[in-house]
Design an enzyme around this catalytic site. Structure first.
Site, PDB file in Angstrom:
ATOM      1  N   HIS A   1       6.952  -8.007   9.862  1.00  0.00           N
ATOM      2  CA  HIS A   1       6.663  -7.399   8.558  1.00  0.00           C
ATOM      3  C   HIS A   1       7.910  -7.099   7.744  1.00  0.00           C
ATOM      4  O   HIS A   1       7.832  -6.348   6.777  1.00  0.00           O
ATOM      5  CB  HIS A   1       5.890  -6.087   8.735  1.00  0.00           C
ATOM      6  CG  HIS A   1       4.544  -6.238   9.347  1.00  0.00           C
ATOM      7  ND1 HIS A   1       3.391  -6.335   8.596  1.00  0.00           N
ATOM      8  CD2 HIS A   1       4.161  -6.316  10.633  1.00  0.00           C
ATOM      9  CE1 HIS A   1       2.349  -6.460   9.420  1.00  0.00           C
ATOM     10  NE2 HIS A   1       2.792  -6.446  10.660  1.00  0.00           N
TER      11      HIS A   1
ATOM     12  N   LYS B   1      12.691  -1.634  -3.223  1.00  0.00           N
ATOM     13  CA  LYS B   1      11.482  -1.640  -4.050  1.00  0.00           C
ATOM     14  C   LYS B   1      11.791  -1.299  -5.510  1.00  0.00           C
ATOM     15  O   LYS B   1      10.969  -1.462  -6.395  1.00  0.00           O
ATOM     16  CB  LYS B   1      10.433  -0.677  -3.482  1.00  0.00           C
ATOM     17  CG  LYS B   1       9.893  -1.107  -2.111  1.00  0.00           C
ATOM     18  CD  LYS B   1       8.910  -0.093  -1.564  1.00  0.00           C
ATOM     19  CE  LYS B   1       8.505  -0.341  -0.118  1.00  0.00           C
ATOM     20  NZ  LYS B   1       7.485  -1.405   0.026  1.00  0.00           N
TER      21      LYS B   1
ATOM     22  N   THR C   1       0.875  -4.863  -0.369  1.00  0.00           N
ATOM     23  CA  THR C   1      -0.590  -4.884  -0.341  1.00  0.00           C
ATOM     24  C   THR C   1      -1.146  -4.002  -1.460  1.00  0.00           C
ATOM     25  O   THR C   1      -2.267  -4.206  -1.914  1.00  0.00           O
ATOM     26  CB  THR C   1      -1.139  -4.386   1.012  1.00  0.00           C
ATOM     27  OG1 THR C   1      -0.422  -3.202   1.378  1.00  0.00           O
ATOM     28  CG2 THR C   1      -0.974  -5.436   2.088  1.00  0.00           C
TER      29      THR C   1
ATOM     30  N   LYS D   1      -4.469  -4.292  -4.205  1.00  0.00           N
ATOM     31  CA  LYS D   1      -5.432  -3.242  -4.572  1.00  0.00           C
ATOM     32  C   LYS D   1      -5.502  -3.094  -6.087  1.00  0.00           C
ATOM     33  O   LYS D   1      -6.583  -2.973  -6.669  1.00  0.00           O
ATOM     34  CB  LYS D   1      -5.043  -1.906  -3.919  1.00  0.00           C
ATOM     35  CG  LYS D   1      -5.166  -1.928  -2.398  1.00  0.00           C
ATOM     36  CD  LYS D   1      -4.411  -0.787  -1.718  1.00  0.00           C
ATOM     37  CE  LYS D   1      -4.193  -1.137  -0.243  1.00  0.00           C
ATOM     38  NZ  LYS D   1      -3.225  -0.267   0.431  1.00  0.00           N
TER      39      LYS D   1
ATOM     40  N   LYS E   1       4.292   3.606  -3.860  1.00  0.00           N
ATOM     41  CA  LYS E   1       4.660   2.947  -2.609  1.00  0.00           C
ATOM     42  C   LYS E   1       5.781   3.765  -1.998  1.00  0.00           C
ATOM     43  O   LYS E   1       6.283   4.697  -2.628  1.00  0.00           O
ATOM     44  CB  LYS E   1       5.132   1.513  -2.870  1.00  0.00           C
ATOM     45  CG  LYS E   1       6.188   1.421  -3.994  1.00  0.00           C
ATOM     46  CD  LYS E   1       6.606  -0.006  -4.279  1.00  0.00           C
ATOM     47  CE  LYS E   1       5.596  -0.766  -5.111  1.00  0.00           C
ATOM     48  NZ  LYS E   1       5.295  -2.092  -4.596  1.00  0.00           N
ATOM     49  N   ARG E   2       6.182   3.443  -0.759  1.00  0.00           N
ATOM     50  CA  ARG E   2       7.316   4.142  -0.187  1.00  0.00           C
ATOM     51  C   ARG E   2       8.533   4.026  -1.118  1.00  0.00           C
ATOM     52  O   ARG E   2       8.700   3.030  -1.808  1.00  0.00           O
ATOM     53  CB  ARG E   2       7.649   3.560   1.187  1.00  0.00           C
ATOM     54  CG  ARG E   2       6.629   3.914   2.249  1.00  0.00           C
ATOM     55  CD  ARG E   2       6.489   5.418   2.404  1.00  0.00           C
ATOM     56  NE  ARG E   2       7.689   5.988   2.970  1.00  0.00           N
ATOM     57  CZ  ARG E   2       7.815   6.367   4.233  1.00  0.00           C
ATOM     58  NH1 ARG E   2       6.788   6.274   5.060  1.00  0.00           N
ATOM     59  NH2 ARG E   2       8.947   6.882   4.680  1.00  0.00           N
TER      60      ARG E   2
HETATM   61  C1  26Q Z   1      10.602   1.382  13.637  1.00  0.00           C
HETATM   62  C2  26Q Z   1      11.398   1.948  14.625  1.00  0.00           C
HETATM   63  C3  26Q Z   1      11.691   3.304  14.609  1.00  0.00           C
HETATM   64  C4  26Q Z   1      11.146   4.103  13.602  1.00  0.00           C
HETATM   65  C5  26Q Z   1      10.350   3.541  12.631  1.00  0.00           C
HETATM   66  C6  26Q Z   1      10.073   2.176  12.629  1.00  0.00           C
HETATM   67  C7  26Q Z   1       9.225   1.574  11.572  1.00  0.00           C
HETATM   68  C8  26Q Z   1       8.046   2.185  11.181  1.00  0.00           C
HETATM   69  C9  26Q Z   1       7.266   1.633  10.186  1.00  0.00           C
HETATM   70  C10 26Q Z   1       9.594   0.391  10.956  1.00  0.00           C
HETATM   71  C11 26Q Z   1       8.801  -0.169   9.958  1.00  0.00           C
HETATM   72  C12 26Q Z   1       7.629   0.453   9.560  1.00  0.00           C
HETATM   73  C13 26Q Z   1       6.754  -0.073   8.510  1.00  0.00           C
HETATM   74  C14 26Q Z   1       6.966  -1.182   7.842  1.00  0.00           C
HETATM   75  C15 26Q Z   1       6.075  -1.622   6.766  1.00  0.00           C
HETATM   76  O1  26Q Z   1       5.182  -0.911   6.344  1.00  0.00           O
HETATM   77  N1  26Q Z   1       6.259  -2.849   6.268  1.00  0.00           N
HETATM   78  C16 26Q Z   1       5.415  -3.370   5.227  1.00  0.00           C
HETATM   79  O2  26Q Z   1       4.336  -4.066   5.846  1.00  0.00           O
HETATM   80  C17 26Q Z   1       3.373  -4.471   4.891  1.00  0.00           C
HETATM   81  C18 26Q Z   1       2.224  -5.088   5.637  1.00  0.00           C
HETATM   82  O3  26Q Z   1       2.554  -6.342   6.115  1.00  0.00           O
HETATM   83  C19 26Q Z   1       3.988  -5.423   3.878  1.00  0.00           C
HETATM   84  O4  26Q Z   1       3.026  -5.687   2.888  1.00  0.00           O
HETATM   85  C20 26Q Z   1       5.222  -4.808   3.229  1.00  0.00           C
HETATM   86  O5  26Q Z   1       5.874  -5.768   2.415  1.00  0.00           O
HETATM   87  C21 26Q Z   1       6.178  -4.321   4.311  1.00  0.00           C
HETATM   88  O6  26Q Z   1       7.272  -3.634   3.731  1.00  0.00           O
END
Ligand code: 26Q
Length: 844
Positions: free
Chosen positions: A376, A573, A675, A679, A567-568
């Protein structure tokens, strides 16, 4: 607890056989009263919405429960292949309204509630969001589950039952302040605890090599500090099809209430501390949406999820298949939601070898043909790595297995590219250096039969960039699965007015076949339809304005253009680019240069990782600009700016229906998919966006004339970075120059000298990876076109209709169909007996 079976179990009548529950208003009403009085013990003097919500939730839960059992029976009887979706995050939001929609009892329930002077919306608002995720990846998992249940695919989610979900965000003096979200504080009736399926998880200790009776070398992982994983099951209803799938969430519990040895030896506090340590594992969700390297507790969480889930699947398999593993790989698939659960590769090897006595080759064959990995992220710094040292202490047996996987893998690399030592170094699962690391993405790729990205561009960039070496070795493993969203939550539920209008014109098949929306195309030029479309949008803008008023104290006028970026908060972004544009509009209005402009309400929302200083500073800048703009009489209703605190699933439900313009403005090549963009599109917003992630496919579907494109492409951005000179860009652009001057003059931080200096420096830096200054001019130019287009309401409505009409591709029903055809290959299995005829939503 004692889990002995009751005697004569096999000859007893089926204790669970009961007549189906009614779905009509009378039955719902009767059960509601029963729960309110007999179960919750309230009487007519209690008028608290909270208890009405609880009673209603119990009524709905009963209806789910019977379908859940039937679904389980159907899967068990068919002996079908199953997929397990392993994810550290499931961002479910609220359950009640979704369950009511999917059961098809909205109309009957409305009748019931109006008889007792209650309103559905008011009760639904009582439910806390299940915020067990950060953002896109977690919400995607939730949408996937909805679609799998609707498609009647035997897919089960496995995740963690965090005591504290995503933090609650407050804004104080413009700054983000985090507060713990104890969402389980009240009763949660959307889960069933099943302690009888608890699993024991090992940590620490060391390996012991022994010879078994046949003289074969076996390994035992001993001297471990164990933790219990206790499952809580959450029902996932399909859309009006009698299916209810399962999301199983694990909670960590100490193995014994008190460690008796320690207790007896007098170390009372020590034994309680051990209990605390065990239960910490599932206490809190890590609030970072790009990896936080090196936190031991996070690695504990990841292994806890992988091990509990795999043992659970393995136990069930061994019981139903009389310990025969020969068909395990044919009948089971594990989809890894990013590398977060990728310990599963080594853990499955361990279970097969150490616990089931398989040899390496047999175990590897099973592992490699059951694991599939979804990536991702394109940010190299977000690829997960764990210090070998930490792995050694926490999961010594897993590290041994990873070393062996790596040794065998590097041999393969050496055979394919003899003498290419550099390539072996690059591809090694173990990164060498002063602090050696385990590269989890490489472990996931080596241990899987499928590796996919989440949008066309993203998958292509993975193959050309991040995973190029692996693509050269195994091109057949790599594939794309473009993301989607479930139209049940993101249109049918969240935008009932638009749903009604759409169904009136094209029928309601779109709810399970989103491609049907294309039939709206022929209505895009119909003035009467355009008018009604606009009325619905206005109604939804009113609703959104109320939310903004209540939570930000800012007045949004529904006549204005609602320009939204939620979004985050992340530099890639580029919320910063958006606020620079706002400053530019402000500057123009102040200078009286307001031709061809349109009243605009700009809405921001999103959480910053608590340790991400720059993201938090961007929030502060947005809020400071908002304060100045909103309180300047010279600006009036021409421009309003708001930052909505605590962005979450239930807020997005209101926001996406009320938006006119969707901001998808990441630096090209950085957003894997997005995503939120889908929406918004589905709800008739137009997109202003870069050629990034799924924007590209959105533009392809809707046509370039209905999409506001700007900015550098991925390749252009790459080139630009080689000799990037933002100072020259700024000097050459009057608009940007004035914006920078306003920022530097302290105009937005009059009593807070210098606080925005890091932002100014970042924009001016030749090393700004996000190229904010480079894309400013084209962004502003295209925003001007947006404003012009908005002035022609008929034209705008037309484009809005065409956006919804082109949304068909972006259903997770399509995404799940693609995963199933190309990766999982599961049969559709209808629930055994549908208790009632639910074919058309109407209760009988
Ligand atoms: C990993 C290790 C330690 C702590 C936190 C994490 C961690 C947690 C959450 C790393 C990444 C995430 C989340 C990532 C994320 O939300 N990515 C998004 O995924 C969506 C679904 O595929 C995409 O549409 C977005 O582009 C992407 O940014």
């Amino acid at each position: 607890m004692n889990y002995t079976h009751f005697r004569n179990g096999s000859s007893c009548p089926d204790l669970t056989e009961i007549p189906p529950l009614g779905l009509d208003a009378a039955a719902l009403g009767q059960d509601f009263r029963h729960y309110y009085t007999n179960n919750l013990g309230r009487d007519r003097n209690c008028r608290l919405s909270h208890y009405a919500y609880e009673a209603l939730a119990l009524v709905i839960r009963d209806r789910l429960m019977e379908r859940w059992t039937q679904t389980r029976y159907a899967y068990d009887n068919s002996g079908c292949k199953r997929t397990y979706y392993l994810s550290m995050e499931f961002l479910m939001g609220r359950a009640l309204g979704n369950a009511v929609l999917n059961l098809g009892i909205e109309d009957e329930l409305t009748k019931t509630l109006s008889n007792i002077c209650l309103e559905m919306e008011e009760l639904a608002d009582m439910e806390p969001d299940a915020g067990l995720g950060n953002g896109g990846l977690g919400r995607l998992a939730a949408c996937f589950l909805d679609s799998c249940a609707t498609l009647q695919l035997p897919v089960q989610g496995y995740g963690i039952r965090y005591e504290y979900g995503m933090f609650r965000q407050h804004i104080v003096d413009g700054y983000q302040v985090e507060e713990p979200d104890h969402w389980l504080g009240a009763e949660n009736c959307w889960e069933v605890k099943r302690p009888e399926y608890s699993q024991r998880i090992k940590f620490g200790g060391h390996s012991e090599f022994i010879a078994d009776v046949t003289g074969r070398r076996r390994v035992r992982w001993v001297n471990t500090r164990d933790v219990l994983a206790v499952p809580y099951d959450v029902p996932i209803p399909g859309y009006r099809n009698g299916t209810v799938n399962t999301l199983r969430l694990w909670k960590a519990v100490a193995t014994e209430e008190f460690d008796l040895d320690e207790f007896n030896s007098g170390d009372y506090t020590g034994s309680v501390a051990a209990k605390n340590e065990a239960e910490q594992i599932t206490m809190v969700l890590y609030p970072n949406d790009s990896s936080e390297n090196g936190k031991e507790l996070r690695l504990r969480q990841q292994y806890f999820l992988a091990s509990a889930s795999l043992q659970d699947v393995m136990n069930r398999w061994l019981i139903t298949e009389q310990a025969d593993l020969s068909q395990f790989a044919e009948k089971n698939c594990f989809q890894l939601n990013d590398t977060h659960p990728s310990c599963a590769v080594a853990e499955l090897m361990r279970l097969l070898m150490d616990e089931q006595s398989l040899g390496w080759n047999e175990a590897w064959e099973i592992t490699r043909s059951t694991m599939a990995y979804t990536n991702h992220t394109l940010l190299p710094e977000a690829l997960e790595r764990w210090p070998v040292r930490m792995f050694q202490l926490l999961l010594p047996r897993l590290l041994e297995i990873i070393y062996e996987i790596n040794a065998r893998f590097l041999k393969q690399v050496a055979e394919r590219w003899p003498g290419d030592i550099e390539r072996q170094r690059r591809m090694s699962i173990i990164e060498e250096g002063p602090e050696p690391q385990v590269r989890m993405a490489y472990l996931a790729i080596v241990g899987s039969f499928s590796v996919n990205g989440v949008a066309e561009l993203h998958s292509q960039l993975l193959q050309e960039g991040l995973f190029r070496d692996f693509y050269e070795l195994w091109p057949e493993k790599f594939n794309n699965k473009t993301n989607g969203v479930t139209q049940r939550r993101w249109l049918a539920y969240s935008n009932p007015e638009l749903s009604r209008l759409i169904s009136e014109k094209i029928g309601h098949e779109w709810v399970t076949d989103l491609g049907q929306l294309s039939r709206l195309r022929s209505l895009a030029d119909d003035p009467e339809f355009q008018h009604r479309w606009q009325q619905v949008k206005e109604y939804n803008k009113q609703r959104l304005a109320e939310l903004v008023r209540a939570d930000c104290g800012v007045d949004f006028h529904p006549q204005a253009l609602f320009d939204v970026q939620v979004k985050r908060i992340h530099e890639y972004k580029r919320q910063l680019l958006n606020i620079l544009h706002v400053i530019h509009l402000y500057d123009r209005i102040k200078r009286g240069d307001n031709g061809a402009s349109v009243p605009r309400c700009v809405l921001f929302g999103g959480k910053a990782a608590p340790g991400y200083a720059m993201a938090k500073l961007i929030i502060k800048l947005i809020n400071n600009v908002a304060t100045l703009v909103n309180n300047d009489p010279a600006i009036g209703d021409q421009l309003k700016v708001a930052f909505l605190p605590n962005f979450r699933v239930s807020a997005m439900e209101v926001i996406c229906s009320g938006a006119d313009l969707s901001e998808q403005i990441s630096t090209a090549g950085k957003e894997a998919s997005g995503t939120g963009n889908m929406k918004f599109m589905l709800n008739g917003a137009l997109t202003i966006g870069t050629l990034d992630g799924a924007n590209i496919e959105i533009r392809e579907e809707v046509g370039e004339e209905n999409f506001y494109l700007f900015g550098l492409t991925t390749e252009e951005a790459e080139k630009q970075r080689q000799n990037y000179d933002p100072q020259t860009i700024i000097a050459a652009n009057d608009d940007l120059m004035r914006v920078m001057q306003l920022l530097q003059s302290g105009h937005f931080n009059q009593f807070e000298a210098g606080i925005f200096d890091p932002i100014i420096e970042a924009i001016r830096s030749p090393h700004d990876p996000w190229l904010v200054a480079a894309d400013f001019a084209s962004y502003v130019a295209v925003q001007k076109q947006v404003a012009q287009a908005y002035q022609d309401q008929r034209q705008w409505n037309r484009m809005s209709i065409l956006n919804t009409a082109a949304g068909g591709k972006f259903s997770t029903d399509r995404t799940m169909h693609d995963y199933n055809e190309q990766i999982w290959q599961l049969p559709q299995v209808p629930a055994l007996t549908v208790p009632r005829d639910l074919s058309d939503g109407a209760a009988d």
